[in-house]
Motif scaffolding. Structure first.
Motif, PDB file in Angstrom:
ATOM      1  N   ASP A  87     -78.611   5.027 -13.751  1.00 41.40           N
ATOM      2  CA  ASP A  87     -77.863   3.903 -14.663  1.00 41.40           C
ATOM      3  C   ASP A  87     -77.666   2.718 -13.964  1.00 41.40           C
ATOM      4  O   ASP A  87     -77.086   2.542 -13.002  1.00 41.40           O
ATOM      5  CB  ASP A  87     -76.225   4.550 -15.026  1.00 41.40           C
ATOM      6  N   PHE A  88     -78.259   1.473 -14.404  1.00 41.13           N
ATOM      7  CA  PHE A  88     -78.058   0.354 -13.802  1.00 41.13           C
ATOM      8  C   PHE A  88     -77.032  -0.567 -14.447  1.00 41.13           C
ATOM      9  O   PHE A  88     -77.251  -0.751 -15.797  1.00 41.13           O
ATOM     10  CB  PHE A  88     -79.624  -0.317 -14.005  1.00 41.13           C
ATOM     11  N   TYR A  89     -76.227  -0.975 -13.738  1.00 36.12           N
ATOM     12  CA  TYR A  89     -75.232  -2.122 -14.333  1.00 36.12           C
ATOM     13  C   TYR A  89     -75.446  -3.455 -13.868  1.00 36.12           C
ATOM     14  O   TYR A  89     -75.812  -3.738 -12.487  1.00 36.12           O
ATOM     15  CB  TYR A  89     -73.876  -1.686 -13.886  1.00 36.12           C
ATOM     16  N   PHE A  90     -75.869  -4.303 -14.797  1.00 34.16           N
ATOM     17  CA  PHE A  90     -76.213  -5.615 -14.462  1.00 34.16           C
ATOM     18  C   PHE A  90     -75.429  -6.720 -15.393  1.00 34.16           C
ATOM     19  O   PHE A  90     -74.883  -6.359 -16.449  1.00 34.16           O
ATOM     20  CB  PHE A  90     -77.674  -5.676 -14.703  1.00 34.16           C
ATOM     21  N   ASP A  91     -75.415  -8.085 -14.755  1.00 28.49           N
ATOM     22  CA  ASP A  91     -74.889  -8.999 -15.490  1.00 28.49           C
ATOM     23  C   ASP A  91     -75.815  -9.781 -16.407  1.00 28.49           C
ATOM     24  O   ASP A  91     -77.004  -9.370 -16.388  1.00 28.49           O
ATOM     25  CB  ASP A  91     -74.152  -9.896 -14.276  1.00 28.49           C
TER      26      ASP A  91
ATOM     27  N   GLU B  12     -74.656  -2.793  -9.623  1.00 27.45           N
ATOM     28  CA  GLU B  12     -74.353  -1.331  -9.079  1.00 27.45           C
ATOM     29  C   GLU B  12     -75.338  -0.532  -9.905  1.00 27.45           C
ATOM     30  O   GLU B  12     -75.838  -0.738 -11.011  1.00 27.45           O
ATOM     31  CB  GLU B  12     -72.933  -0.860  -9.763  1.00 27.45           C
ATOM     32  N   TRP B  13     -75.312   0.857  -9.428  1.00 24.89           N
ATOM     33  CA  TRP B  13     -76.374   1.794 -10.023  1.00 24.89           C
ATOM     34  C   TRP B  13     -75.722   3.279  -9.713  1.00 24.89           C
ATOM     35  O   TRP B  13     -75.068   3.472  -8.776  1.00 24.89           O
ATOM     36  CB  TRP B  13     -77.647   1.615  -9.855  1.00 24.89           C
ATOM     37  N   VAL B  14     -76.154   4.178 -10.637  1.00 26.65           N
ATOM     38  CA  VAL B  14     -75.785   5.683 -10.377  1.00 26.65           C
ATOM     39  C   VAL B  14     -76.895   6.556 -10.529  1.00 26.65           C
ATOM     40  O   VAL B  14     -77.660   6.147 -11.494  1.00 26.65           O
ATOM     41  CB  VAL B  14     -74.702   5.858 -11.672  1.00 26.65           C
ATOM     42  N   TYR B  15     -77.171   7.022  -9.445  1.00 25.40           N
ATOM     43  CA  TYR B  15     -78.197   8.383  -9.715  1.00 25.40           C
ATOM     44  C   TYR B  15     -77.755   9.560  -9.994  1.00 25.40           C
ATOM     45  O   TYR B  15     -76.660   9.989  -9.194  1.00 25.40           O
ATOM     46  CB  TYR B  15     -78.857   8.453  -8.280  1.00 25.40           C
ATOM     47  N   ARG B  16     -78.300  10.147 -10.899  1.00 22.05           N
ATOM     48  CA  ARG B  16     -77.912  11.510 -11.601  1.00 22.05           C
ATOM     49  C   ARG B  16     -78.881  12.555 -11.414  1.00 22.05           C
ATOM     50  O   ARG B  16     -79.868  12.289 -12.476  1.00 22.05           O
ATOM     51  CB  ARG B  16     -77.312  11.316 -12.840  1.00 22.05           C
ATOM     52  N   LYS B  17     -78.918  13.243 -10.542  1.00 26.92           N
ATOM     53  CA  LYS B  17     -80.252  14.352 -10.420  1.00 26.92           C
ATOM     54  C   LYS B  17     -80.385  15.325 -11.568  1.00 26.92           C
ATOM     55  O   LYS B  17     -79.380  15.755 -12.113  1.00 26.92           O
ATOM     56  CB  LYS B  17     -79.763  15.243  -9.202  1.00 26.92           C
ATOM     57  N   ALA B  18     -81.791  15.378 -11.884  1.00 31.70           N
ATOM     58  CA  ALA B  18     -81.815  16.281 -13.326  1.00 31.70           C
ATOM     59  C   ALA B  18     -80.858  15.793 -14.325  1.00 31.70           C
ATOM     60  O   ALA B  18     -80.887  16.558 -15.355  1.00 31.70           O
ATOM     61  CB  ALA B  18     -81.698  17.588 -12.792  1.00 31.70           C
TER      62      ALA B  18
ATOM     63  N   GLN C  48     -73.678  -5.003 -18.432  1.00 30.55           N
ATOM     64  CA  GLN C  48     -74.684  -4.271 -19.490  1.00 30.55           C
ATOM     65  C   GLN C  48     -75.029  -3.133 -18.654  1.00 30.55           C
ATOM     66  O   GLN C  48     -74.904  -3.077 -17.342  1.00 30.55           O
ATOM     67  CB  GLN C  48     -75.602  -5.336 -19.790  1.00 30.55           C
ATOM     68  N   LYS C  49     -75.354  -2.113 -19.283  1.00 30.62           N
ATOM     69  CA  LYS C  49     -75.943  -1.025 -18.820  1.00 30.62           C
ATOM     70  C   LYS C  49     -77.260  -0.355 -19.120  1.00 30.62           C
ATOM     71  O   LYS C  49     -77.584  -0.422 -20.583  1.00 30.62           O
ATOM     72  CB  LYS C  49     -75.041   0.157 -18.906  1.00 30.62           C
ATOM     73  N   LEU C  50     -78.242  -0.129 -18.437  1.00 34.35           N
ATOM     74  CA  LEU C  50     -79.601   0.600 -18.851  1.00 34.35           C
ATOM     75  C   LEU C  50     -79.485   1.779 -18.081  1.00 34.35           C
ATOM     76  O   LEU C  50     -79.551   1.888 -16.788  1.00 34.35           O
ATOM     77  CB  LEU C  50     -80.736  -0.349 -18.180  1.00 34.35           C
ATOM     78  N   THR C  51     -79.954   2.843 -18.797  1.00 36.04           N
ATOM     79  CA  THR C  51     -80.111   4.083 -18.407  1.00 36.04           C
ATOM     80  C   THR C  51     -81.393   4.638 -18.682  1.00 36.04           C
ATOM     81  O   THR C  51     -82.004   4.385 -19.872  1.00 36.04           O
ATOM     82  CB  THR C  51     -79.161   5.097 -19.255  1.00 36.04           C
ATOM     83  N   ILE C  52     -82.150   5.091 -17.517  1.00 34.85           N
ATOM     84  CA  ILE C  52     -83.594   5.439 -17.839  1.00 34.85           C
ATOM     85  C   ILE C  52     -83.505   7.142 -17.347  1.00 34.85           C
ATOM     86  O   ILE C  52     -82.786   7.456 -16.236  1.00 34.85           O
ATOM     87  CB  ILE C  52     -84.673   4.835 -16.831  1.00 34.85           C
ATOM     88  N   VAL C  53     -84.288   7.793 -18.040  1.00 31.13           N
ATOM     89  CA  VAL C  53     -84.438   9.125 -17.768  1.00 31.13           C
ATOM     90  C   VAL C  53     -86.111   9.674 -17.508  1.00 31.13           C
ATOM     91  O   VAL C  53     -86.792   9.467 -18.401  1.00 31.13           O
ATOM     92  CB  VAL C  53     -83.756  10.327 -18.728  1.00 31.13           C
TER      93      VAL C  53
ATOM     94  N   LYS D 261     -68.079  -0.319 -18.512  1.00 31.61           N
ATOM     95  CA  LYS D 261     -67.410  -0.828 -17.465  1.00 31.61           C
ATOM     96  C   LYS D 261     -68.245   0.264 -16.007  1.00 31.61           C
ATOM     97  O   LYS D 261     -68.581   1.011 -16.080  1.00 31.61           O
ATOM     98  CB  LYS D 261     -66.118   0.054 -17.256  1.00 31.61           C
ATOM     99  N   SER D 262     -68.534  -0.801 -15.093  1.00 29.65           N
ATOM    100  CA  SER D 262     -69.158  -0.442 -13.903  1.00 29.65           C
ATOM    101  C   SER D 262     -68.271   0.572 -13.152  1.00 29.65           C
ATOM    102  O   SER D 262     -67.090   0.559 -13.086  1.00 29.65           O
ATOM    103  CB  SER D 262     -69.717  -1.638 -12.973  1.00 29.65           C
TER     104      SER D 262
END
Length: 227
Positions: free
Chosen positions: A165-169, A176-182, A146-151, A137-138
């Motif tokens: 976190d990339f949210y894509f159709d 949408e995307w989420v940036y998470r520091k560290a 769909q969600k892709l998380t890269i670290v 869920k975005s």
């Protein structure tokens, strides 16, 4: 008689070999299964990037009544970057950074990442690990995407260890995307990806907004020059 038997056996062997070669399929690069990061990059027009000679854009941030803006001109073939803020213009070579240009280049890396993040999924592929979820869920629109998380790795770069976190159709365009520091659990920033524009075969999202917040990050003066 032995020679005749040998000759017939040789014909059978040659005939079998010919059939085997005819049925053998050659795998082309286009048929090789792409990873999720690659699918996102190519869906956004990555195959056209090798034609790009120069790109310019203005990076804008509006927060309430405050406005920030800086313009970049990136000469890719000469590996040269120009930053323009009001009347202050600085040009530097990315392969010859000093203490001043290193700091400026950090701003360029940030702004370019916002503009071309789908392509960075290929450019940075050796510097991060990723996970994929088919149904998530975005955070803003609450859509099932769909969600892709890269670290990113803990060494190198300007912000090592950060996560996105990339949210894509189903079209592999980021919504949408989420940036998470560290790689912390709580989001550092969450925005939309919208106002897509087709530029020289590449899909560029020119607007990013926060949900329920008077904030927007967007691009103007975007021009892409090809060979």
């Amino acid at each position: 008689m032995k020679n005749l038997v040998f000759f017939l056996g040789l014909l059978i062997l040659l005939n079998f070999s010919c059939k085997t070669d005819k049925n053998k399929k050659t795998i082309t690069p286009a048929e090789v299964e792409q990873s999720i990061p690659e699918k996102i990059a190519y869906a956004n027009g990555f195959k056209h990037w090798n034609k790009v000679k120069k790109i310019q854009f203005s990076f804008n941030v509006d927060r309430d009544t405050a406005h920030f803006e800086r313009k970049w001109i990136w000469d890719i073939h000469k590996n040269k970057v120009t930053r323009i803020i009001t009347k202050d213009t600085i040009t530097y070579k990315r392969n010859a950074l000093d203490s001043v240009s290193t700091k400026i280049n950090g701003g360029f890396i940030n702004d370019k990442f916002w503009l071309l993040a789908p392509f960075n999924l290929i450019w940075d592929s050796k510097n991060y690990t990723y996970t994929y979820s088919e149904n998530s869920k975005s955070p803003i629109a609450k859509e099932e995407l769909q969600k892709l998380t890269i670290v990113y790795g803990n060494e190198g770069g300007y912000t090592p260890g950060d996560a996105y976190d990339f949210y894509f159709d189903t079209d592999y365009k980021i919504k949408e995307w989420v940036y998470r520091k560290a790689n912390q659990a709580e989001p550092s920033m969450t925005t939309t990806w919208e106002d897509y524009s087709l530029e020289q075969g590449m899909h560029i999202a020119k607007m990013h907004k926060k949900g329920g917040d008077n904030f927007k990050l967007y691009f103007t003066d975007l021009e892409i020059f090809t060979d």
